[in-house]
Write a protein that holds these residues in place. Structure first.
Motif, PDB file in Angstrom:
ATOM      1  N   GLU A 194      -7.687  19.500 -39.900  1.00 44.96           N
ATOM      2  CA  GLU A 194      -6.418  20.214 -40.003  1.00 44.96           C
ATOM      3  C   GLU A 194      -6.074  20.487 -41.467  1.00 44.96           C
ATOM      4  O   GLU A 194      -6.302  19.656 -42.343  1.00 44.96           O
ATOM      5  N   LYS A 195      -5.513  21.674 -41.716  1.00 43.04           N
ATOM      6  CA  LYS A 195      -5.078  22.018 -43.063  1.00 43.04           C
ATOM      7  C   LYS A 195      -3.874  21.153 -43.465  1.00 43.04           C
ATOM      8  O   LYS A 195      -2.961  20.933 -42.669  1.00 43.04           O
ATOM      9  N   GLN A 196      -3.947  20.615 -44.680  1.00 46.40           N
ATOM     10  CA  GLN A 196      -2.836  19.806 -45.186  1.00 46.40           C
ATOM     11  C   GLN A 196      -2.897  19.789 -46.707  1.00 46.40           C
ATOM     12  O   GLN A 196      -3.972  19.943 -47.302  1.00 46.40           O
ATOM     13  N   GLU A 197      -1.755  19.586 -47.323  1.00 48.97           N
ATOM     14  CA  GLU A 197      -1.686  19.555 -48.785  1.00 48.97           C
ATOM     15  C   GLU A 197      -2.620  18.488 -49.350  1.00 48.97           C
ATOM     16  O   GLU A 197      -2.660  17.358 -48.856  1.00 48.97           O
ATOM     17  N   LYS A 198      -3.332  18.873 -50.396  1.00 46.84           N
ATOM     18  CA  LYS A 198      -4.285  17.960 -51.034  1.00 46.84           C
ATOM     19  C   LYS A 198      -3.615  16.658 -51.475  1.00 46.84           C
ATOM     20  O   LYS A 198      -4.180  15.567 -51.319  1.00 46.84           O
TER      21      LYS A 198
END
Length: 300
Positions: A194-198
């Motif tokens: 899932e895309k998530q802030e680094k």
């Protein structure tokens, strides 16, 4: 070993070593010598080698990072096929595709760099993709079964490569189809994340890494958790409650830091691990009526 094998390895430019000490492969840092260890560096070379060994009735055993596997003190009279050179991985959008020999800790770092979440639990686990998928590796409430999308396998019986879906892995706690059907060999796996802030992913990884360092005996040779979690309770808690922390057989012992780990104190032997494991299982059964099952794999 016959000359056909050596000719095959040389002709196909497959790196190999003779009379190789398996303690150099295993995170337990113990075990005798293997007659030959082969290191294929391309997936098709890996498949072809397995076919050759099977067709010529040459005994073989496949290892990756060898973090939950160790060999007999008498060694292994056959070919150990090590996937350490099959370690490429790529990231595209939400998917990471990794060869069987890739480090799962490296994959967690790759996911973080690409702003992807789901593999934070892998940070600090010293295993490879093949072993992690085979054992459905888990930590801190997450498991491989949460992120695997599909796996390319080589079917030794059919001599063919094909993909199996997540459902076809038959994932269970510390188990998968690969433990039941040993003719299926893991080649590479795709993980959906899932895309998530680094910064958020990095924060989770740091938290997990600190927990691992503070609770596990990472400074000594070991094979991770020595026993699978029983249906009711925790193996480590039971072992601790009956006073076996620190229990020693020769040069191996139950870790003082985490009772679920057996550690090599230096110059440990495989036979000592088996003796200590047997003692723990007997004591736990006598005190709690629980039959513990080893999580490590012992190869004779």
């Amino acid at each position: 070993m016959n000359n056909y094998l050596f000719n095959y390895l040389i002709t196909n430019q497959i790196k190999y070593a003779l009379d190789f000490p398996t303690f150099k492969l295993s995170s337990f840092e113990l075990g005798g010598n293997a007659r030959i260890v082969a290191f294929p560096k391309e997936i098709q070379d890996f498949c072809n080698l397995l076919c050759f060994l099977r067709e010529n009735n040459i005994r073989f055993y496949i290892v990756g990072s060898c973090t939950n596997t160790f060999f007999s003190d008498n060694g292994f009279d056959g070919v150990v096929v090590c996937t350490s050179l099959l370690n490429k991985s790529i990231c595209e959008n939400n998917i990471i595709c990794a060869m069987c020999g890739a480090s799962i800790t490296d994959l967690s770092m790759l996911s973080m760099k690409n702003d992807l979440s789901g593999m934070e639990f892998c940070v600090g686990i010293p295993g490879s993709v093949g072993g992690a998928v085979l054992m459905n590796a888990c930590a801190f409430g997450r498991a491989m079964s949460d992120v695997v999308l599909k796996t390319e396998v080589f079917d030794l019986n059919l001599g063919k490569r094909y993909f199996i879906s997540k459902e076809e892995h038959l994932f269970r706690s510390k188990s998968s189809i690969f433990l039941k059907n040993t003719s299926l060999v893991i080649l590479k796996t795709e993980f959906f994340l899932e895309k998530q802030e680094k910064t958020s992913v990095c924060s989770k990884m740091k938290e997990i890494a600190l927990k691992r360092v503070s609770s596990q005996p990472l400074d000594k040779g070991n094979c991770g958790s020595a026993f699978k979690r029983p249906i009711n309770g925790y193996a480590s808690r039971m072992i601790d409650e009956i006073g076996l922390k620190g229990k020693r057989v020769g040069n191996v012992a139950i870790s003082e830091k985490h009772a679920g780990f057996i550690v090599n104190l230096g110059a440990g032997m495989a036979c000592e691990v088996l003796e200590l494991s047997g003692l723990v299982k007997e004591r736990v059964f006598n005190n709690f009526g629980v039959a513990l099952e080893e999580e490590f794999i012992f190869v004779e």
